[in-house]
Design a protein around this motif. Structure first.
Motif, short mmCIF file in Angstrom:
data_model
loop_
_atom_site.label_atom_id
_atom_site.label_comp_id
_atom_site.label_asym_id
_atom_site.label_seq_id
_atom_site.Cartn_x
_atom_site.Cartn_y
_atom_site.Cartn_z
N ARG A 24 0.81 -1.22 0.00
CA ARG A 24 0.00 0.00 0.00
C ARG A 24 0.84 1.27 0.00
O ARG A 24 0.32 2.35 -0.22
CB ARG A 24 -0.95 0.00 1.22
N ASP A 30 5.42 -1.69 11.59
CA ASP A 30 4.98 -0.47 10.93
C ASP A 30 4.04 0.37 11.80
O ASP A 30 3.24 1.14 11.27
CB ASP A 30 4.31 -0.78 9.58
N LYS A 52 9.37 -0.77 4.11
CA LYS A 52 8.54 0.08 4.97
C LYS A 52 9.25 0.41 6.28
O LYS A 52 9.13 1.52 6.81
CB LYS A 52 7.21 -0.65 5.24
N ASP A 64 -0.59 3.24 12.19
CA ASP A 64 0.07 2.31 11.26
C ASP A 64 0.52 3.17 10.08
O ASP A 64 -0.28 3.88 9.49
CB ASP A 64 -0.98 1.26 10.83
#
Ligand code: GDD
Ligand code: MG
Length: 368
Positions: free
Chosen positions: A13, A108, A23, A218
């Motif tokens: 995403r 994350d 990430k 998040d």
């Protein structure tokens, strides 16, 4: 106490940024995200971690190799050759664990939660697992958790449909697990803790909740990553050592006449800001970024080596490493430019458009 940090996901995403940067390493205030995670875990009493990795493990290991200050803090790397899921990734870390209760975190989440409180709660109960819950406006992107008045979990439902939402409480991605939980996870297989292990523990009546009302986010989407970047700059995170109106400008900055810097901002080494250009509104510039004459950058993140040419405007967007925004172009509305892409002169990018790494957008060809 040891912790397993799950950092093996693809970061889908947050593409196109995560095509090049895992990430765990996307920067907040010019510090890779995982640095905040380590601070959070250490503040909660964790004294060693296992990184459960799969996608792009090397840059994460390189980051830790460069953290001299952590050389007395044991760090192990459990690398998967194919994705094992969130429970499989914990199981794969087992060889580095000491057989005591452990903390597990999604790699994350940025949070100011009091981890030691969750650990204490776990130790004072006979449950096999304690999960921290936080409340969000829309639980459909999370694991929805129903609890009873004794804080026992009554239902765990990963990614509920809109008509299944019965509470705002969701899984915050922070767990304290007894080592017995590892026995429930088969080795070498893809297993989801949210879809397989938590429902099983819940059915056995041995899954307990710890509710946190601290800062929590998040960082896995462009919207939430940018919001986290803004929050860290404005000191809203608590445990992330934030100071209000943060201003950190590396002394190597080359600044043109009449340029403006409106805090809170973070400017890394080797940047240049042209004559009459302005940066502000909670912006971060990575190493070696350039902002041309008269250009405006607000509320955005520019990653290392990114460039905004004269007269261009960047608002609320993410500019990938070495990407270039051409003269007089406008990039706004949560647009995300991948590494090394080039947006030609006069384009207007808006509405969350994403440009893949290396793509060249010809001058004046896009206008939203
Ligand atoms: N080692 C390993 N292997 N790690 C993985 C794998 C894997 O196959 N798949 C995902 N991860 C890591 C990701 O890197 C991330 O740090 C963490 O596990 C969670 O994965 P996400 O893909 O970010 O999950 P999510 O955000 O959709 O949902 C999860 O987090 C929510 C809270 O942020 C779930 O745990 C939800 O229940 C929770 O509410
Ligand atoms: Mg996530």
């Amino acid at each position: 106490m040891q912790a397993v940090i799950l950092v093996g996901g693809l970061g889908t995403r947050l593409r196109p940024i995560t095509y090049d940067i895992p990430k765990a390493l996307v920067p907040l205030r010019n510090e890779p995200f995982i640095g905040y995670m380590i601070d959070f875990l250490r503040a909660g009493g964790v004294d060693g971690v296992v990184l459960s990795m799969g996608y792009l493990p090397d840059p994460i290991q390189e980051y830790f190799a460069g953290r001299e200050d952590l050389k007395d803090f044991p760090i192990h790397y459990a690398v998967e050759d194919h994705p094992l899921g969130t429970a499989g990734g914990i199981k794969n870390a087992e060889r580095y664990l000491d057989g005591e209760p452990l903390v597990v975190v999604n790699g994350d989440v940025l949070t100011g939660t009091d981890l030691s409180q969750a650990v204490e709660l776990h130790e004072s109960s006979d449950s096999l697992a304690t999960i921290t819950l936080t409340s969000v406006e829309d639980p459909t992107g999370y694991g929805l958790v129903e609890i009873d008045h004794d804080m026992l979990v009554r239902r765990f439902l990963e990614k509920p449909a809109a008509d299944e939402v019965t509470t705002n409480l969701v899984n915050a991605g922070i767990y304290v697990l007894d080592p017995e939980v590892l026995h429930l996870i088969p080795s070498g297989q893809e297993v989801s803790i949210e879809r397989e292990i938590f429902p099983e523990l819940q059915a056995q009546g041995t899954l307990r909740a710890h509710i946190s009302s601290s800062y929590w986010r998040d960082i896995g989407t462009p919207r939430s990553y940018l919001a986290a970047s803004h929050d860290v700059l404005s000191g809203a995170v608590g445990a992330a050592n934030g100071t209000f109106e943060y201003l950190s400008v590396h002394p190597s900055l080359v600044r043109g006449k009449n340029s403006k810097i409106l805090p809170p901002v973070s400017v890394a080494a080797g940047c240049e800001i042209g004559h009459s250009a302005s940066i502000g509104g909670r912006t971060s510039l990575g190493r070696g970024c350039r902002v041309g004459e008269g250009a405006v950058v607000e509320g955005s993140v520019m990653l290392d080596g990114a460039e905004v040419e004269p007269g261009a405007v960047v608002r609320g967007s993410i500019i990938g490493p070495n990407a270039r925004v051409g003269q007089n172009a406008i990039v706004r509305g949560l647009s995300v430019l991948g590494a090394g892409c080039a947006v030609g002169e006069g384009n207007v990018l808006d509405q969350g458009i994403r440009i893949n790494p290396g793509v060249v957008v010809p001058p004046r060809s896009l206008s939203f």
